[in-house]
Design an enzyme around this catalytic site. Structure first.
Site, PDB file in Angstrom:
ATOM      1  N   HIS A 157      34.517  15.010  -7.802  1.00  0.00           N
ATOM      2  CA  HIS A 157      35.086  14.491  -9.064  1.00  0.00           C
ATOM      3  C   HIS A 157      36.537  14.028  -8.880  1.00  0.00           C
ATOM      4  CE1 HIS A 157      31.643  16.515 -11.057  1.00  0.00           C
ATOM      5  NE2 HIS A 157      31.903  17.472 -10.174  1.00  0.00           N
ATOM      6  N   SER A 278      54.745  -8.314  -2.052  1.00  0.00           N
ATOM      7  CA  SER A 278      54.717  -8.876  -3.396  1.00  0.00           C
ATOM      8  C   SER A 278      55.749  -9.993  -3.469  1.00  0.00           C
ATOM      9  CB  SER A 278      55.049  -7.783  -4.408  1.00  0.00           C
ATOM     10  OG  SER A 278      55.571  -8.348  -5.594  1.00  0.00           O
ATOM     11  N   LYS A 284      57.315  -3.671  -2.273  1.00  0.00           N
ATOM     12  CA  LYS A 284      55.868  -3.469  -2.234  1.00  0.00           C
ATOM     13  C   LYS A 284      55.234  -3.728  -0.865  1.00  0.00           C
ATOM     14  CE  LYS A 284      53.336  -2.613  -5.113  1.00  0.00           C
ATOM     15  NZ  LYS A 284      52.777  -3.234  -6.286  1.00  0.00           N
ATOM     16  N   GLU A 291      41.489  -3.950  -0.664  1.00  0.00           N
ATOM     17  CA  GLU A 291      41.102  -4.417  -2.002  1.00  0.00           C
ATOM     18  C   GLU A 291      40.140  -5.601  -1.918  1.00  0.00           C
ATOM     19  OE1 GLU A 291      44.838  -3.609  -4.888  1.00  0.00           O
ATOM     20  OE2 GLU A 291      45.280  -4.736  -3.091  1.00  0.00           O
TER      21      GLU A 291
END
Ligand code: ARG
Length: 459
Positions: A157, A278, A284, A291
């Site tokens: 979980h 970024s 970043k 992704e």
């Protein structure tokens, strides 16, 4: 008057928009090699059976080889007027070999031709994908091998559950990709079937020797039923289905890499070469590769839905709807290959923060099960032990302490079966060491599993 290869019964030429709409050459041009291989085998068979002369076959085989060279060098112009790869090859052959090229299409149809071409293509690509998946497994096992002692929290979980070895976690993925490889290997049996010589749907009146074509092309067997031969796209659906499952495994891994590389986890750092920045936030470093692999899973599952839906109500035998099978198939092959390759390389460039992982095991009461197991070893039924450990956890939470930070007296207030050795019993290393049930995360188990995986991969 139509100039088309099928234009005999037509008096008007095709509408320009229909020409564009009907054409598949932009997509199926990648099958040119398979198409030429199939035609060469077909010619050799026809010469063997006396359907064409040896001389005609010779000329045409040489001609087809010339055509292959021309397409290799981009010297054949692709045009919607010629519809698909089959017509382009035949047309180019006519230009190279002259009128005799018009004999090539004896005893076959584009319906069995396309079924053959896709099978030739998919056999080769499936083998390539299996090899690439094995390379990726090797990358996983190499990382696992370096982390046979690295402990991390195991989750259920997405809540900290029990400690596991990082190698054990990685080997869970090794197993998933092993099943993917087995699925692809098994599906090859159904791809490795030779449909040519069934012609449009009913078989042919020419004395074709389909076994000869099959042997020449190196297929395992000849298809049994001519209607099924030109209608069957099960092998495409099956491949995309296996690819979807494989992508879902890659996607689940991606999700973990993304989480692990976040500041909140900080379990790993992915090297600069496999991350991006970024355009606005200078600090970043984003896990874009992971992704994208996760995102591209959507495309492949979409391809599966596309092919299933395309096939679902088609009557026997060939229908032009089936021309729509190639885009999802090719996109699936391309996507799965690039995702696998990029991950194989990325995995050699992952830094693991073993201390952070170990420290994460200290919070979240990962030793609560072992606390209960301790009581069971001293004769308490598990359900009771579970309740006692639960109370101890609640108490520790109220004191803002970990279980092992409670004093012996505090512990004994929950059960007088508890003695001083509980502190060792619920320590991280002992928790791992004791999990020697088959397939568990115990140190010895995992070391043996790493060795077994290396052996399987010849590493
Ligand atoms: N381009 C077609 C396809 O991909 C080849 C078969 C065409 N057959 C036909 N009868 N129009 O499905």
């Amino acid at each position: 008057m139509s100039e088309k290869l099928w234009g005999g019964r037509f008096s008007e030429s095709t509408d320009a928009l229909v020409e564009k709409f009907n054409a598949s050459i932009d997509v199926d041009k990648r099958l040119y090699n398979a198409d030429i291989q199939g035609s060469i085998a077909h010619l050799k068979m026809m010469a063997n059976e006396g359907i064409v002369t040896d001389e005609e076959a010779d000329t045409l085989v040489k001609g087809l080889e010339t055509v292959r060279g021309k397409i290799d060098r981009n010297e054949v112009e692709f045009t919607d007027t010629l519809e698909d790869i089959h017509m382009h090859v035949e047309d180019a052959l006519g230009k190279v070999s002259g009128k005799v090229a018009r004999k090539l299409h004896t005893g076959r149809s584009r319906n069995d031709q396309i079924a053959l071409d896709v099978r030739i293509y998919l056999k080769e690509e499936t083998l390539t994908i299996i090899k690439m998946l094995k390379d990726f497994q090797a990358a996983l096992v190499t990382l696992a091998s370096a982390h046979k002692k690295t402990v991390m929290p195991g989750y259920t979980h997405l809540q900290r559950a029990q400690p596991v070895l990082f190698a054990h976690h990685l080997l869970a993925y090794y197993e998933m990709f092993k099943r993917d490889i087995q699925r692809f290997e098994d599906s090859l049996k159904r791809v490795d079937v030779m449909p040519l010589g069934t012609a449009a749907l009913a078989g042919t009146t020419f004395p074709v020797n389909r076994q000869f074509t099959c042997d020449t092309l190196g297929f395992a067997r000849v298809s049994e039923n001519s209607i099924d031969s030109v209608s069957d796209r099960d092998f495409t659906m099956e491949f995309i289905s296996h690819a979807s499952i494989c992508m879902i495994h890659l996607s689940r891994l991606s999700e973990e890499l993304i989480l692990w590389s976040s500041s909140e986890f900080s379990f790993i750092t992915i090297s600069d070469a496999f991350t991006t920045g970024s355009s606005i936030m200078p600090q970043k470093k984003n896990p874009d590769v992971a992704e994208l692999v996760r995102g591209k899973t959507g495309r492949v599952v979409g391809n599966l839905v596309a092919i299933l839906t395309t096939m679902k109500s088609l009557p026997m035998a060939y229908n032009k709807d089936m021309q729509e099978d190639k885009e999802p198939l090719f996109d699936t092959v391309d996507t799965l290959k690039i995702c696998t390759e990029v991950y194989t390389r990325m995995f050699a460039n992952i830094e693991v923060h073993t201390e952070t992982m170990r420290n994460a095991c200290k919070q979240g009461f990962l030793n609560a099960t072992d606390f209960a197991d301790y009581l069971v070893n001293r004769g308490m039924p598990f359900r009771e032990a579970h309740a006692v450990a639960g109370k101890a956890v609640a108490f520790a939470i109220s004191q803002d302490l970990a279980l092992e930070e409670l004093s012996l007296e505090q512990m004994r207030s929950f059960s007088d079966l508890i003695e001083d050795e509980i502190f060792d019993f619920i320590s991280l290393d002992q928790m791992i060491s004791r999990r020697i049930s088959y397939g568990g995360t115990g140190y010895e188990n995992v070391a043996a599993a790493v060795d077994a995986a290396k052996k399987e991969l010849n590493l």
